[in-house]
Design a protein around this motif. Structure first.
Motif, PDB file in Angstrom:
ATOM      1  N   LYS A  50      -4.947  -1.363   5.677  1.00  0.00           N
ATOM      2  CA  LYS A  50      -4.424  -2.029   4.477  1.00  0.00           C
ATOM      3  C   LYS A  50      -2.973  -2.464   4.689  1.00  0.00           C
ATOM      4  O   LYS A  50      -2.566  -3.552   4.258  1.00  0.00           O
ATOM      5  N   TRP A  51      -2.208  -1.599   5.339  1.00  0.00           N
ATOM      6  CA  TRP A  51      -0.805  -1.906   5.621  1.00  0.00           C
ATOM      7  C   TRP A  51      -0.697  -3.150   6.508  1.00  0.00           C
ATOM      8  O   TRP A  51       0.077  -4.066   6.226  1.00  0.00           O
ATOM      9  N   GLU A  84      -9.376   9.729   8.589  1.00  0.00           N
ATOM     10  CA  GLU A  84     -10.029   8.521   8.102  1.00  0.00           C
ATOM     11  C   GLU A  84      -9.146   7.817   7.069  1.00  0.00           C
ATOM     12  O   GLU A  84      -9.043   6.582   7.057  1.00  0.00           O
ATOM     13  N   ALA A  85      -8.513   8.615   6.206  1.00  0.00           N
ATOM     14  CA  ALA A  85      -7.622   8.042   5.194  1.00  0.00           C
ATOM     15  C   ALA A  85      -6.446   7.324   5.848  1.00  0.00           C
ATOM     16  O   ALA A  85      -6.051   6.230   5.424  1.00  0.00           O
ATOM     17  N   LEU A  86      -5.881   7.922   6.874  1.00  0.00           N
ATOM     18  CA  LEU A  86      -4.752   7.306   7.576  1.00  0.00           C
ATOM     19  C   LEU A  86      -5.173   6.002   8.261  1.00  0.00           C
ATOM     20  O   LEU A  86      -4.422   5.019   8.275  1.00  0.00           O
ATOM     21  N   ASP A  99      -2.535   0.001  -8.598  1.00  0.00           N
ATOM     22  CA  ASP A  99      -1.145   0.150  -8.151  1.00  0.00           C
ATOM     23  C   ASP A  99      -1.086   0.454  -6.651  1.00  0.00           C
ATOM     24  O   ASP A  99      -0.096   0.965  -6.151  1.00  0.00           O
ATOM     25  N   ASN A 100      -2.171   0.133  -5.952  1.00  0.00           N
ATOM     26  CA  ASN A 100      -2.268   0.282  -4.504  1.00  0.00           C
ATOM     27  C   ASN A 100      -2.158   1.721  -4.025  1.00  0.00           C
ATOM     28  O   ASN A 100      -1.503   2.021  -3.026  1.00  0.00           O
ATOM     29  N   ILE A 101      -2.813   2.604  -4.770  1.00  0.00           N
ATOM     30  CA  ILE A 101      -2.982   4.007  -4.384  1.00  0.00           C
ATOM     31  C   ILE A 101      -4.444   4.200  -4.004  1.00  0.00           C
ATOM     32  O   ILE A 101      -5.344   3.657  -4.642  1.00  0.00           O
ATOM     33  N   MET A 102      -4.705   5.006  -2.976  1.00  0.00           N
ATOM     34  CA  MET A 102      -6.068   5.168  -2.482  1.00  0.00           C
ATOM     35  C   MET A 102      -6.595   6.595  -2.597  1.00  0.00           C
ATOM     36  O   MET A 102      -7.755   6.857  -2.275  1.00  0.00           O
ATOM     37  N   TYR A 103      -5.774   7.523  -3.075  1.00  0.00           N
ATOM     38  CA  TYR A 103      -6.215   8.912  -3.199  1.00  0.00           C
ATOM     39  C   TYR A 103      -5.308   9.617  -4.204  1.00  0.00           C
ATOM     40  O   TYR A 103      -4.104   9.345  -4.269  1.00  0.00           O
ATOM     41  N   PRO A 150       0.853  -1.200   0.000  1.00  0.00           N
ATOM     42  CA  PRO A 150       0.000   0.000   0.000  1.00  0.00           C
ATOM     43  C   PRO A 150       0.888   1.250   0.000  1.00  0.00           C
ATOM     44  O   PRO A 150       1.833   1.341   0.785  1.00  0.00           O
ATOM     45  N   LYS A 151       0.585   2.199  -0.901  1.00  0.00           N
ATOM     46  CA  LYS A 151       1.488   3.345  -1.074  1.00  0.00           C
ATOM     47  C   LYS A 151       0.816   4.705  -0.857  1.00  0.00           C
ATOM     48  O   LYS A 151       1.398   5.733  -1.171  1.00  0.00           O
ATOM     49  N   GLY A 152      -0.409   4.695  -0.339  1.00  0.00           N
ATOM     50  CA  GLY A 152      -1.024   5.959   0.040  1.00  0.00           C
ATOM     51  C   GLY A 152      -1.634   6.736  -1.102  1.00  0.00           C
ATOM     52  O   GLY A 152      -2.606   6.315  -1.723  1.00  0.00           O
TER      53      GLY A 152
END
Length: 498
Positions: A485-486, A477-479, A226-230, A98-100
């Protein structure tokens, strides 16, 4: 006997001195590592297991490169090794990690040539095959100027004797990748000339409203894979058009983003979301910038939940410096978040690297590239003092001729001093890169210390959310989602799988 006692006394003293020296040396290195990006994070037992595997693979790659520097890929042009790194165990782990968030990417440079080639097979696409090649969707033959003649793309393919060859030549318009980059791109001039032609070619085709909306939806999907969420996307907001020639204003383009984002969020509720950074060209006069700022305020008023802020884009060395627009930018500094491109240059003491000064004085929340920042120690202190994020695009910097050997990239200074770095990818589609994994890999293996480990990768991902334009509640919430996920990744990780 006395001589023996003297010998042992001297021997013992030497050992004590050596131990003292080694202890001091180890402490210096340990203390220095703690000052690096991620160096002060503590790993859980499970993270420690993952890190052990990761570092085994990293050390194996780098030890070989140290002994055989002629084969060290990351000292050459990205185009010569981009396919090879897919075989790396380190790359494969980072790919799954997970890369944020991605906070510095330009809309028309996200998806690569294969996606764009599929667009050329859509109905009612016309092409002008004279130089420069033009592509436009229309109900009837476009009335735009064409040195030869407009024809349907389907007809152009039907008339050719070799469709495969035709498509291969067409594909070259949608990428800046070449087999011999050192010959084709001997300097920044050639790199940027081809880069700008890429945008001129794709912009008219992508600006057909339905295509535009689907393109950005698919771009978000690519980031998620690609494991991006935002994502925060920069756009010049081109005027969209319909098949009948109806053309819309830029507000409609902004709302098209909102439509695509909302549709994507409905389909993929695990995704945090996306916001728009309005980023018009910097090579304009002061009156144009005033108009652009007014438009930014209007977009913010119309869709505040999807609007992040304002930037000025284009090659900095050839564009107007920020200082030319200070009066206009100061008037909206309290109403708009600024994310200025600043210091994307090899020059020192020029108007280009001085953009860093004005970006900081104007209250920028983040600096795009900030490549020249290490040459300005006082500005580095201001970045730390004001907690200004640094949007670093490593692959972009090598592709666009700022640096070749990534061990020389100034990001190493940012890493060493734990500056607020956010890794991004700029225009990955234009150079056929992953949405973000390639940048993480080359930063980890080419720029960071050999000792930098999983802690640095985790900190980079956390930074990308921390320095986003999300409000505090959404950011928290994102964190939380990222940490879940991490942790899930850590629990499922098996070194033998790589």
């Amino acid at each position: 006997m006395m001589r023996l006692q003297i010998f042992f006394s001297i021997f013992t003293s030497v050992i004590c001195l050596d131990e003292t020296y080694q202890n001091k040396r180890a402490k210096l290195l340990s203390d220095e590592f703690k000052l690096t990006l991620g160096g002060s994070l503590n790993l859980t037992d499970k993270e420690g297991e993952v890190n052990k595997c990761l570092m085994q693979y990293k050390n194996k790659e780098l030890n070989y490169a140290f002994d055989h520097p002629e084969y060290y890929n990351l000292s050459h042009h990205f185009f010569t090794y981009k396919k090879k790194i897919r075989e790396s165990k380190v790359y494969q782990i980072i790919k799954d990690l997970p890369k944020g968030a991605v906070l510095h990417v330009h809309d028309m440079g996200i998806l690569g040539p294969d996606y764009l080639m599929n667009v050329t097979y859509m109905d009612k696409l016309y092409v002008c095959l004279s130089y420069p090649v033009q592509l436009r969707f229309a109900e009837k033959t476009p009335k735009l100027s064409c040195a030869s003649s407009w024809q349907l793309m389907s007809e152009a393919r039907r008339k050719t004797t070799n469709v495969t060859k035709f498509d291969l030549e067409l594909r070259k318009l949608f990428t800046i990748v070449v087999d011999n980059p050192d010959v084709v791109y001997p300097s920044i001039t050639q790199s940027w000339d081809v880069f700008m032609k890429y945008f001129l070619t794709v912009s008219q085709m992508l600006s057909h409203r339905p295509v535009w909306e689907q393109y950005f939806y698919d771009a978000l999907k690519k980031f998620r894979e690609d494991n991006i969420m935002y994502v925060e996307v920069r756009s010049i907001l081109p005027n969209l058009y319909e098949l009948d020639g109806t053309t819309y204003g830029q507000i409609v383009t902004a709302k098209a983003y909102r439509k695509a984002i909302n549709r994507f969020m409905k389909d993929y509720p695990d995704f945090i979301g996306a916001k728009l950074i309005y980023a018009p060209p910097r090579k304009v006069d002061t009156e144009a910038v005033k108009i652009d700022l007014d438009l930014a305020l209007e977009i913010k008023h119309n869709m505040p939940e999807h609007f992040a802020g304002f930037d000025l884009v284009g090659q900095e060395d050839k564009g107007k410096p920020l200082k030319d627009f200070v009066p206009q930018l100061e008037t909206t500094a309290k109403e708009l978040n600024y994310f200025f491109h600043a210091g994307e240059t090899d020059w020192y003491g020029s108007l280009t690297d001085e953009n860093l000064v004005d970006a900081i004085l104007l209250g920028a929340k983040r600096l795009g590239h900030a490549y020249a920042l290490p040459k300005h120690p006082l500005l580095m202190k201001e970045v730390i003092k004001n907690n200004i994020g640094l949007e670093v695009n490593v692959v972009s910097n090598t592709v666009l001729s700022l640096v070749r050997d990534l061990r020389n990239h100034p990001l190493s200074v940012f890493f060493a001093n734990d500056l607020p770095v956010v890794l991004s990818s700029d225009d990955p589609g234009a150079w056929e890169a992953d949405p973000i994994t390639d940048d993480f890999y080359v930063a980890f293996m080419g720029v960071a210390s050999k000792q930098s480990d999983l802690r640095m990768l985790k900190k980079l991902a956390l930074n990308s959310l921390e320095y986003s334009a999300l409000d505090n509640q959404s950011k928290n919430e994102a964190l939380k989602r990222f940490n879940r996920k991490w942790d899930e990744f850590m629990k499922k990780f098996k070194c033998s799988s790589y």
